[in-house]
Design an enzyme around this catalytic site. Structure first.
Site, PDB file in Angstrom:
ATOM      1  N   GLY A   1       9.234   6.096   6.626  1.00 38.77           N
ATOM      2  CA  GLY A   1      10.497   5.951   7.319  1.00 38.77           C
ATOM      3  C   GLY A   1      10.528   4.806   8.302  1.00 38.77           C
TER       4      GLY A   1
ATOM      5  N   ILE B   1       0.838  -1.206   0.000  1.00 36.36           N
ATOM      6  CA  ILE B   1       0.000   0.000   0.000  1.00 36.36           C
ATOM      7  C   ILE B   1       0.867   1.247   0.000  1.00 36.36           C
ATOM      8  CG2 ILE B   1      -1.740   1.296   1.283  1.00 36.36           C
ATOM      9  CD1 ILE B   1      -2.734  -1.371   2.414  1.00 36.36           C
ATOM     10  N   GLY B   2       1.917   1.233   0.824  1.00 38.11           N
ATOM     11  CA  GLY B   2       2.775   2.407   0.933  1.00 38.11           C
ATOM     12  C   GLY B   2       3.978   2.110   1.784  1.00 38.11           C
ATOM     13  N   GLU B   3       4.895   3.096   1.845  1.00 36.91           N
ATOM     14  CA  GLU B   3       6.105   2.902   2.626  1.00 36.91           C
ATOM     15  C   GLU B   3       6.548   4.240   3.187  1.00 36.91           C
ATOM     16  OE1 GLU B   3      10.344   0.487   2.337  1.00 36.91           O
ATOM     17  OE2 GLU B   3       9.079   0.745   0.564  1.00 36.91           O
TER      18      GLU B   3
ATOM     19  N   ASP C   1       1.671  12.769  15.891  1.00 29.22           N
ATOM     20  CA  ASP C   1       2.056  12.909  14.480  1.00 29.22           C
ATOM     21  C   ASP C   1       0.808  13.165  13.638  1.00 29.22           C
ATOM     22  OD1 ASP C   1       3.712  13.093  12.304  1.00 29.22           O
ATOM     23  OD2 ASP C   1       3.844  10.928  11.974  1.00 29.22           O
TER      24      ASP C   1
ATOM     25  N   LYS D   1       1.267  -3.786   8.824  1.00 26.94           N
ATOM     26  CA  LYS D   1       2.325  -2.784   8.923  1.00 26.94           C
ATOM     27  C   LYS D   1       3.576  -3.446   9.466  1.00 26.94           C
ATOM     28  CE  LYS D   1       3.238   1.850  10.626  1.00 26.94           C
ATOM     29  NZ  LYS D   1       2.641   3.034  11.274  1.00 26.94           N
TER      30      LYS D   1
ATOM     31  N   VAL E   1       3.533  -0.743   4.564  1.00 28.09           N
ATOM     32  CA  VAL E   1       2.187  -1.229   4.858  1.00 28.09           C
ATOM     33  C   VAL E   1       1.728  -2.043   3.653  1.00 28.09           C
ATOM     34  CG1 VAL E   1      -0.178  -0.631   5.444  1.00 28.09           C
ATOM     35  CG2 VAL E   1       1.696   0.791   6.276  1.00 28.09           C
TER      36      VAL E   1
END
Length: 793
Positions: A19, A15-17, A131, A38, A23
């Site tokens: 730091g 799905i994404g990456e 965050d 994750k 995921v």
């Protein structure tokens, strides 16, 4: 990772990456659902701080059960791999949405309101996200906001892992105190959310720069351009909220997300009524909203004056511009933040708090009943919309969490809010009331007394004594009682039987638990009324339980209400029943069921108009009770107010088309008006409910007979005879047909039989128009005399 199977999860795609790690989208092969996995990046697997943060994310997020927070299913350790399995969300991040174009003001408000609700839930548990940014907030396909990535979260009481002099989180969204290395709290999160809000409204970050040093300087020193300089449809009140969210000084900022939610909700409502554009005089005023509205009339007055100066009312005085003699309060079911199996507990706590308010009812306060307010979950409405449907002035809403494991074992947290219905504004809120399960009654008292204070209701000595009363000292008994009450509210045969079992378990734990005995009596009364138990068995058990409840607590309204039902349904002791219901109402004027049953007694004794007024009072307390709505239509029928009966019964059917009783009474109403086509249509609809089949057979036979169709009338008599072979049939139904056929001898014999069997329909002897041809018969007069309907003395 793609194609790999880890435990029950088969990885489908990345799905994404970031730091911290990547995921992945995966399929749960056991539950056949999509999940997100994750992982921690390989270069961080040896970093103890990173690992601790990763584990803490799973711990923090898994402790938060909120519709606007991504659900964490489990933490997985597979060989050297650590994963967090969480809810898979199909949608867009706010970052993606902004990149696609600026969203509408209304949508931006809705998104930030939902995100604030998520953060508020976390803050109430002492958890900071740390965050908050547009990439960590998603909007799913249904428009639901999901706050993600609690990887930097920590519990406020724990030591911060942040090293001195460094900042964590994404720099552009950091608050001045966070950048400066000072202590951060929930107000810092509000600043970060303000940055996201600005980004949604303008498509830009408020503190733009070309390098980190410039960003730091801008956040600490610069004021961002007004959103209205970018687009001209941003109301100044929205800018005022945003300005306060982005205050440099945390003391001037909103102090909690609840305030943000309250103000944005008020603005959204004003936008819907197209009045917000009139607000033009708030420019530069940073203190336009209260930090927390309490009961101070001075503070409320100042706020109203200020907002009127702006030509718009977002918050108003605790009392409506059209003052009412009595404040109508509704306690909505509190949201259960624990496991689904604890739903009964959250409902029970809300029910109990509502009941405590009922005991405080006076000329200042009227409490809407739990039968009505418990419909909120199924209504699909917002609390504000539902409150309007109830015609309430104020709503008490909140959350309940019961922690039964870990270091918080058996701790209960109740977080209440008071909402003013006309404009949807929050007028009072409190930090969570918290205690062990044994403190649950003290928590209820705290909520009730504080809300009474917020409404400026002065508690006298008697009211304070009511608040001090606890139904039991045995918490396990109380839990069984709440479960019994939970099942009782469903009113099916199986649910009533389950309710009975739980009430009995409660008494096994506490043999002096009066409220549980009253519950048992009510179950037996209902089982008899639905002809599910023989009258002797049901009457014996109901009477024994009601008497025991009164012996244990003579001041318990529910106990006297139960005894009133026993005396009326089993003993036909109308005078005694009247006395019991009157006592129940004196002890708790909000006891709608007591008003309801008292109305029936008045009506059945011939005091029909008094009965109508009392039933209208019951409906005022329980406006969404299907039973009471239908019974009011029934009372209009007895009063020969047929047009009102039709309107009320049709309204009841609209509330619940699956409730059979109003179809019956509509059939009788049409029959009395000789509207035979409509009556026969209702006969068919009502007869489709097994409980009413025999009753409608009798009514149909009566209709044929009065039209001169003796053949079809006798056919209905044959049907009643067949129906009696498979279950009890009230002899009154057959008597109706014989009365219309002018066979008075048989009709009287059947009514005498019904009297000897204590059949349910005998209670209508004095008022039922179907018996009109029998009124001058001495034998029928004798039956009425035997029923002792005269309760005037």
């Amino acid at each position: 990772m793609i194609g790999k199977t880890i435990g029950q999860y088969q990885v489908i795609d990345k799905i994404g990456e970031g730091g911290m790690g990547a995921v992945y989208k995966a399929e749960d092969t056991t539950l056949h659902r999509l999940v997100a996995l994750k992982t921690l990046s390989g270069h961080l697997t040896e970093d103890e701080e990173a690992q601790e943060r990763f584990v803490r994310e799973a711990q923090s997020a898994s402790s938060l059960n909120h519709p606007n927070i991504t659900t964490v299913h489990e933490f997985i350790e597979d060989d050297d791999t650590r994963l967090i399995c969480m809810e898979y969300i199909e949608g867009k991040t706010i970052r993606n949405m902004v990149e696609s174009g600026i969203v509408s003001v209304g949508k931006a408000i809705d998104i930030i309101t939902q995100a604030a609700e998520a953060l508020e839930a976390a803050h109430k548990k002492g958890i900071l996200h740390r965050d908050v940014k547009s990439a960590n907030i998603m909007v799913n396909m249904e428009g639901r906001v999901k706050v993600m990535d609690f990887g930097l979260a920590h519990l406020e009481e724990r030591s911060q892992l942040t090293r001195t002099g460094t900042t964590m989180g994404t720099l552009s969204y950091s608050s001045p105190e966070q950048i400066s290395g000072r202590t951060v709290d929930k107000r810092s999160e509000i600043f970060s959310l303000g940055v996201v809000f600005y980004e949604l409204l303008t498509g830009k970050l408020p503190f733009a720069a070309t390098n980190e040093a410039e960003i730091v300087f801008a956040i600490i020193n610069n004021e961002p351009p007004k959103p209205s300089s970018v687009r001209d449809d941003v109301p100044e009140l929205v800018e005022a909220v945003l300005t306060r969210m982005l205050e440099k000084d945390p003391g001037l900022r909103y102090q909690n997300c609840g305030e943000v939610i309250s103000n944005l909700t008020g603005i959204r409502k004003e936008m819907e009524t197209s009045t917000i554009s009139a607000a033009k005089s708030l420019k530069g005023n940073r203190r336009i909203f209260p930090i927390q509205v309490k009961s101070s009339t001075v503070l409320i007055g100042a706020l109203v004056t200020l907002i009127l100066a702006a030509t718009i009312i977002i918050l108003s005085n605790l009392f409506s511009s059209k003052p009412r003699e009595i404040i109508r309060l509704a306690v909505l079911p509190f949201e259960n933040l624990g496991p689904a199996e604890d739903e009964y507990f959250a409902d029970g706590i809300s029910d109990a708090i509502s009941n405590r308010f009922g005991l405080l009812q006076s000329d200042q306060l009227e409490v809407i009943g739990w039968i009505s307010t418990s419909n909120f979950k199924q209504s699909g409405l917002s609390p504000h919309e539902f409150g309007k449907q109830l015609n309430a002035d104020y709503l008490l809403v909140g959350t309940v969490r019961w922690d039964k494991s870990g270091q918080d074992a058996n701790r209960v947290r109740i977080s209440p809010q008071l909402i003013r219905v006309p404009d949807g504004t929050q007028v009072w809120s409190a930090e969570p009331y918290e205690g062990v399960i044994d403190d649950i009654f003290e928590l209820q008292r705290n909520v009730a007394s504080q809300v009474a204070n917020a409404l400026d209701i002065v508690l006298g000595e008697q009211e304070q004594q009511h608040l001090a009363r606890d139904p039991t000292e045995n918490m396990l008994a109380y839990q069984h009682y709440l479960m019994g009450r939970f099942h009782w509210n469903h009113r099916t045969q199986s649910s009533m039987e389950r309710s009975l079992n739980f009430y009995r378990l409660a008494i096994e734990e506490d043999t002096e638990f009066a409220l549980a005995y009253a519950g048992i009596a009510d179950v037996y009364v209902s089982l008899r009324w639905y002809n599910l138990l023989p009258i002797d068995e049901a009457g014996r058990n109901a009477r024994e339980a009601a008497l025991q409840a009164i012996r244990l607590d003579e001041a318990l309204s529910e106990a006297h209400g139960s005894m009133g039902n026993v005396l009326g349904i089993f003993d036909w002791d109308w005078a005694g029943a009247i006395q019991s219901f009157t006592r129940a109402i004196d002890l708790n004027p909000s006891n709608a069921e007591a008003h309801h049953q008292y109305a029936h007694l008045l009506t059945n004794s011939g005091r029909i108009e008094e009965g109508v007024r009392e039933m209208e009072k019951a409906l005022d307390l329980e406006p969404l009770s299907i039973n009471i709505n239908g019974c009011l239509g029934q009372n209009y029928y007895w009063a020969r107010r047929y047009d009102e009966a039709i309107d009320q019964l049709e309204h009841t059917i609209a509330l619940d088309p699956e409730y059979g009783d109003p179809y019956c009474w509509l059939a009788f109403t049409y029959l009395m008006q000789r509207m035979f086509d409509e009556a026969f249509e209702m006969f068919e609809k009502a007869a489709s409910f097994p409980r009413y089949t025999a009753r409608m057979t009798g009514a149909r036979g009566y209709a044929y007979a009065i039209q001169g169709d003796r053949e079809n009338a006798r056919t209905q008599l044959d049907r009643l005879e067949q129906q009696a072979k498979s279950g009890y049939v009230d002899p009154c139904f057959e008597a109706w047909i014989h009365t219309a056929l002018e066979d008075n001898e048989t009709a009287i014999r059947l009514l005498q039989q019904a009297y000897s069997e204590k059949a349910n329909w005998c209670i209508f002897f004095k008022i039922d128009p179907l018996y009109a041809p029998l009124h001058d018969d001495p034998r029928f007069q004798k039956l009425i005399e035997n029923m002792e309907f005269d309760i005037s003395g």
